[in-house]
Scaffold this motif. Sequence first.
Motif, mmCIF file in Angstrom:
data_model
loop_
_atom_site.group_PDB
_atom_site.id
_atom_site.type_symbol
_atom_site.label_atom_id
_atom_site.label_comp_id
_atom_site.label_asym_id
_atom_site.label_seq_id
_atom_site.Cartn_x
_atom_site.Cartn_y
_atom_site.Cartn_z
ATOM 1 N N THR A 13 50.614 45.455 30.758
ATOM 2 C CA THR A 13 50.450 44.672 31.983
ATOM 3 C C THR A 13 51.208 45.341 33.113
ATOM 4 O OG1 THR A 13 50.287 42.668 30.663
ATOM 5 C CG2 THR A 13 50.735 42.377 32.989
ATOM 6 N N PRO A 37 37.185 44.973 38.097
ATOM 7 C CA PRO A 37 37.719 43.617 38.217
ATOM 8 C C PRO A 37 37.571 42.865 36.895
ATOM 9 C CG PRO A 37 35.981 44.015 39.852
ATOM 10 C CD PRO A 37 36.009 45.182 38.942
ATOM 11 N N GLN A 38 38.502 41.968 36.670
ATOM 12 C CA GLN A 38 38.472 41.072 35.517
ATOM 13 C C GLN A 38 38.452 39.642 36.050
ATOM 14 O OE1 GLN A 38 38.709 42.416 32.059
ATOM 15 N NE2 GLN A 38 38.044 44.093 33.370
ATOM 16 N N ILE A 39 38.323 38.661 35.167
ATOM 17 C CA ILE A 39 38.291 37.263 35.597
ATOM 18 C C ILE A 39 39.558 36.892 36.371
ATOM 19 C CG2 ILE A 39 38.285 34.868 34.800
ATOM 20 C CD1 ILE A 39 36.452 35.835 32.492
ATOM 21 N N LYS A 40 40.707 37.330 35.883
ATOM 22 C CA LYS A 40 41.977 36.987 36.544
ATOM 23 C C LYS A 40 42.766 38.242 36.873
ATOM 24 C CE LYS A 40 42.471 32.456 34.446
ATOM 25 N NZ LYS A 40 43.342 31.554 33.703
ATOM 26 N N GLY A 41 42.181 39.175 37.568
ATOM 27 C CA GLY A 41 42.904 40.383 37.942
ATOM 28 C C GLY A 41 42.010 41.601 37.914
ATOM 29 N N GLU A 42 42.587 42.705 37.494
ATOM 30 C CA GLU A 42 41.884 43.980 37.475
ATOM 31 C C GLU A 42 42.401 44.777 36.285
ATOM 32 O OE1 GLU A 42 40.678 47.381 40.757
ATOM 33 O OE2 GLU A 42 42.453 46.162 41.100
ATOM 34 N N PRO A 58 47.251 41.304 36.550
ATOM 35 C CA PRO A 58 46.871 39.959 36.964
ATOM 36 C C PRO A 58 47.439 39.545 38.314
ATOM 37 C CG PRO A 58 48.680 39.843 35.411
ATOM 38 C CD PRO A 58 48.313 41.299 35.562
ATOM 39 N N GLY A 59 48.274 40.382 38.901
ATOM 40 C CA GLY A 59 48.983 40.031 40.137
ATOM 41 C C GLY A 59 50.468 40.201 39.893
#
Length: 134
Positions: A13, A37-42, A58-59
């Motif tokens: 991560t 891109p992913q559902i909650k991030g990249e 995820p940020g």
Amino acid sequence: MTELLGFEHIGMTSGDLDRTIAFYCGLLGFKLVLRKPQIKGEAAFLDAGGGMLEVFAPGAVDPARDVPPHEAGVRHLTFAFTDIGIMIEKLAAAGVEIIEQPRIAHNKEMFKRVSFVRDPDGIIVELVERADGR
């Protein structure tokens, strides 16, 4: 029956995917294979030549925590180079935290010299020069 094909990847991560790609690809020489891109991030896959890092961002995240010797876990990532002295100079010039300057390895059967740095998220990265014949 099935057979092992080889090491594939380690998942990790990151708090900032651009910064992580700049470190591993821009400084260490990995190749960016995929970024999406992913559902909650990249996520991105970074190829080290014998396996990859799968980096999920995820940020904002807390920095990595060093795993104490009495705890199970991944202590560091290790990558081999032909000359770690040159690599350490390059990393130091880029402002990377150097934990340990190049030194003679304890496991001389495997490595000539080793050094340790931190990636942008605080993960310990070991740089090694392989022993002759490896």
